[in-house]
Design an enzyme around this catalytic site. Sequence first.
Site, PDB file in Angstrom:
ATOM      1  N   HIS A 215      45.233  48.037  44.666  1.00  0.00           N
ATOM      2  CA  HIS A 215      45.195  48.659  43.336  1.00  0.00           C
ATOM      3  C   HIS A 215      43.799  49.218  43.087  1.00  0.00           C
ATOM      4  O   HIS A 215      42.850  48.864  43.795  1.00  0.00           O
ATOM      5  CB  HIS A 215      45.517  47.608  42.255  1.00  0.00           C
ATOM      6  CG  HIS A 215      44.476  46.540  42.152  1.00  0.00           C
ATOM      7  ND1 HIS A 215      44.432  45.451  43.005  1.00  0.00           N
ATOM      8  CD2 HIS A 215      43.397  46.401  41.327  1.00  0.00           C
ATOM      9  CE1 HIS A 215      43.392  44.703  42.703  1.00  0.00           C
ATOM     10  NE2 HIS A 215      42.734  45.253  41.687  1.00  0.00           N
ATOM     11  N   ASP A 217      41.059  49.494  39.737  1.00  0.00           N
ATOM     12  CA  ASP A 217      40.903  48.861  38.430  1.00  0.00           C
ATOM     13  C   ASP A 217      40.897  49.939  37.340  1.00  0.00           C
ATOM     14  O   ASP A 217      40.325  51.012  37.529  1.00  0.00           O
ATOM     15  CB  ASP A 217      39.583  48.070  38.379  1.00  0.00           C
ATOM     16  CG  ASP A 217      39.596  46.880  39.339  1.00  0.00           C
ATOM     17  OD1 ASP A 217      40.681  46.470  39.771  1.00  0.00           O
ATOM     18  OD2 ASP A 217      38.500  46.367  39.649  1.00  0.00           O
ATOM     19  N   HIS A 272      41.561  48.673  46.411  1.00  0.00           N
ATOM     20  CA  HIS A 272      41.161  47.414  47.042  1.00  0.00           C
ATOM     21  C   HIS A 272      42.282  46.390  46.934  1.00  0.00           C
ATOM     22  O   HIS A 272      43.213  46.558  46.146  1.00  0.00           O
ATOM     23  CB  HIS A 272      39.865  46.884  46.404  1.00  0.00           C
ATOM     24  CG  HIS A 272      39.923  46.727  44.925  1.00  0.00           C
ATOM     25  ND1 HIS A 272      39.844  47.793  44.050  1.00  0.00           N
ATOM     26  CD2 HIS A 272      40.070  45.630  44.141  1.00  0.00           C
ATOM     27  CE1 HIS A 272      39.939  47.349  42.802  1.00  0.00           C
ATOM     28  NE2 HIS A 272      40.080  46.039  42.835  1.00  0.00           N
ATOM     29  N   ARG A 282      40.322  30.559  47.913  1.00  0.00           N
ATOM     30  CA  ARG A 282      39.329  31.549  47.533  1.00  0.00           C
ATOM     31  C   ARG A 282      39.362  31.713  46.028  1.00  0.00           C
ATOM     32  O   ARG A 282      40.415  31.629  45.402  1.00  0.00           O
ATOM     33  CB  ARG A 282      39.675  32.876  48.221  1.00  0.00           C
ATOM     34  CG  ARG A 282      38.782  34.005  47.855  1.00  0.00           C
ATOM     35  CD  ARG A 282      38.919  35.165  48.849  1.00  0.00           C
ATOM     36  NE  ARG A 282      37.963  36.172  48.448  1.00  0.00           N
ATOM     37  CZ  ARG A 282      38.240  37.151  47.603  1.00  0.00           C
ATOM     38  NH1 ARG A 282      39.451  37.294  47.112  1.00  0.00           N
ATOM     39  NH2 ARG A 282      37.288  37.992  47.246  1.00  0.00           N
TER      40      ARG A 282
HETATM   41  C1  LIG Z   1      41.595  45.229  31.120  1.00  0.00           C
HETATM   42  C2  LIG Z   1      42.548  45.069  32.007  1.00  0.00           C
HETATM   43  C3  LIG Z   1      42.469  45.521  33.431  1.00  0.00           C
HETATM   44  C4  LIG Z   1      43.647  44.827  34.091  1.00  0.00           C
HETATM   45  C5  LIG Z   1      44.648  44.896  32.980  1.00  0.00           C
HETATM   46  C6  LIG Z   1      43.830  44.388  31.761  1.00  0.00           C
HETATM   47  C7  LIG Z   1      43.631  42.872  31.897  1.00  0.00           C
HETATM   48  C8  LIG Z   1      43.813  42.379  33.348  1.00  0.00           C
HETATM   49  C9  LIG Z   1      43.283  43.346  34.406  1.00  0.00           C
HETATM   50  C10 LIG Z   1      43.818  43.083  35.813  1.00  0.00           C
HETATM   51  C11 LIG Z   1      43.028  42.056  36.635  1.00  0.00           C
HETATM   52  C12 LIG Z   1      43.663  41.894  38.037  1.00  0.00           C
HETATM   53  C13 LIG Z   1      43.995  43.244  38.692  1.00  0.00           C
HETATM   54  C14 LIG Z   1      44.696  44.171  37.671  1.00  0.00           C
HETATM   55  C15 LIG Z   1      45.150  45.457  38.361  1.00  0.00           C
HETATM   56  C16 LIG Z   1      45.769  43.400  36.972  1.00  0.00           C
HETATM   57  O1  LIG Z   1      46.933  43.283  37.328  1.00  0.00           O
HETATM   58  O2  LIG Z   1      45.224  42.788  35.840  1.00  0.00           O
HETATM   59  C17 LIG Z   1      43.750  44.426  36.519  1.00  0.00           C
HETATM   60  C18 LIG Z   1      44.171  45.407  35.410  1.00  0.00           C
HETATM   61  C19 LIG Z   1      43.694  46.832  35.692  1.00  0.00           C
HETATM   62  O3  LIG Z   1      42.559  47.057  36.067  1.00  0.00           O
HETATM   63  O4  LIG Z   1      44.545  47.730  35.548  1.00  0.00           O
HETATM   64  O1  LIG Z   2      39.781  38.697  44.431  1.00  0.00           O
HETATM   65  C1  LIG Z   2      39.284  39.775  44.717  1.00  0.00           C
HETATM   66  O2  LIG Z   2      38.439  39.921  45.581  1.00  0.00           O
HETATM   67  C2  LIG Z   2      39.759  41.029  44.018  1.00  0.00           C
HETATM   68  C3  LIG Z   2      40.096  40.801  42.574  1.00  0.00           C
HETATM   69  C4  LIG Z   2      40.449  42.085  41.891  1.00  0.00           C
HETATM   70  O3  LIG Z   2      40.564  43.108  42.508  1.00  0.00           O
HETATM   71  C5  LIG Z   2      40.634  42.096  40.426  1.00  0.00           C
HETATM   72  O4  LIG Z   2      40.607  41.035  39.777  1.00  0.00           O
HETATM   73  O5  LIG Z   2      40.819  43.211  39.896  1.00  0.00           O
HETATM   74 FE   LIG Z   3      40.661  44.823  41.200  1.00  0.00          FE
END
Ligand SMILES: C=C1C[C@]23C[C@H]1CC[C@H]2[C@@]12CCC[C@@](C)(C(=O)O1)[C@H]2[C@@H]3C(=O)O
Ligand SMILES: O=C(O)CCC(=O)C(=O)O
Ligand SMILES: [Fe+2]
Length: 342
Positions: A215, A217, A272, A282
């Site tokens: 994905h 961010d 990533h 981890r």
């Molecule tokens: C502010 C954010 C950014 C979110 C959504 C919301 C809260 C949680 C974040 C994450 C964190 C983990 C990867 C991700 C892809 C996910 O599934 O939740 C992120 C997402 C994004 O970057 O789109």
């Molecule tokens: O665990 C990791 O190294 C990646 C985590 C991540 O990509 C995220 O929280 O958006």
């Molecule tokens: Fe991420």
Amino acid sequence: MPSIRPHPDFTSLRELPDSYAWNHQPDSDYPSSADAESVPIIDLTDPNAVQAIGHACKTWGVFQVINHGVPTHLFHMVESTSRDLFSLPVNQKLKAARSPDGVSGYGFARISSFFSKLMWSEGFTIVGSPQEHFRQLWPHNYISHCDVIKEYKREMKKLAGRLMCLMLGSLGITAEQDIKWAGPKADFKEASAAVQLNYYPACPDPDRAMGLAAHTDSTLLTVLYQNKTSGLQVLREGVGWIRVPPVAEALVINIGDLMHILSNGCFPSVLHRAMVNRTCHRLSIAYLYGPSSSVKISPHPKLVGPSQPPLYRPVTWKEYLDTKAKHFNKALSWVRAELVSL
Ligand SMILES: C=C1C[C@]23C[C@H]1CC[C@H]2[C@@]12CCC[C@@](C)(C(=O)O1)[C@H]2[C@@H]3C(=O)O
Ligand SMILES: O=C(O)CCC(=O)C(=O)O
Ligand SMILES: [Fe+2]
């Protein structure tokens, strides 16, 4: 009413259930040449840091920083809070489960809904104060855990503001003059953020499992702390998946989709993913940094001209997150396509 599927207790699984078996082929995903290149490591006290950051953002979309000034004890503390949280019994953790339409709380990653297989990880998302959820988890000592998160956010916010100035500076954009929402001191005081605690238990069949699927961010930038276990990989165009090894005291900085938009594509957001490990669990802690809710992010006027039309329409963070929730990895092109179709 559909029930929320409880997260299984990973520690009890001796074999990888089919629901967790992804059809990826790690060998072809992992060209051996890939390790010949590695993500830049930048010393923030280096006088040439601006140029190094600019180059890393243009060509990699990710870099590690050292000498960032965040006190080491804070990482130990936030790591210890994460450990305390993820080692609670499943039923206890589910008391702080993220509600189906909520953002904060315990559960699978938000992107899970786009995949038919489950990810080998647990997450806890913090937006605003974690107090209500932490009180459910630790009725007697939630305050100290809240304090750790508060302090972590404060330090990360300072660092993220500095990184914004350095990144934009490398593009000839001065936060003080060119970015109104950076505030009078150009410290991005009004910025907002989410903290994501990620836990990847040791996995009996790591080659077939996926910790966190690929994905980008939805942020301006993300500051990621990872413990000593490797697992993070970034996609390098034309090369393949490259490992981002844990480096003592370093933080990983990712370019997110909103920076991609703000820089009009000069700084592409980086794809990533996180892989898992047979023997070691981890932990990672992501600080997902974005603008305050009222700000519309659009390609910066300094990066737009007759030969460089704006590639994206203006969006707020919330609008972008909604687009991401609908279109996932196509969200950026969706924001772009909308402009073309106007
Ligand atoms: C502010 C954010 C950014 C979110 C959504 C919301 C809260 C949680 C974040 C994450 C964190 C983990 C990867 C991700 C892809 C996910 O599934 O939740 C992120 C997402 C994004 O970057 O789109
Ligand atoms: O665990 C990791 O190294 C990646 C985590 C991540 O990509 C995220 O929280 O958006
Ligand atoms: Fe991420």
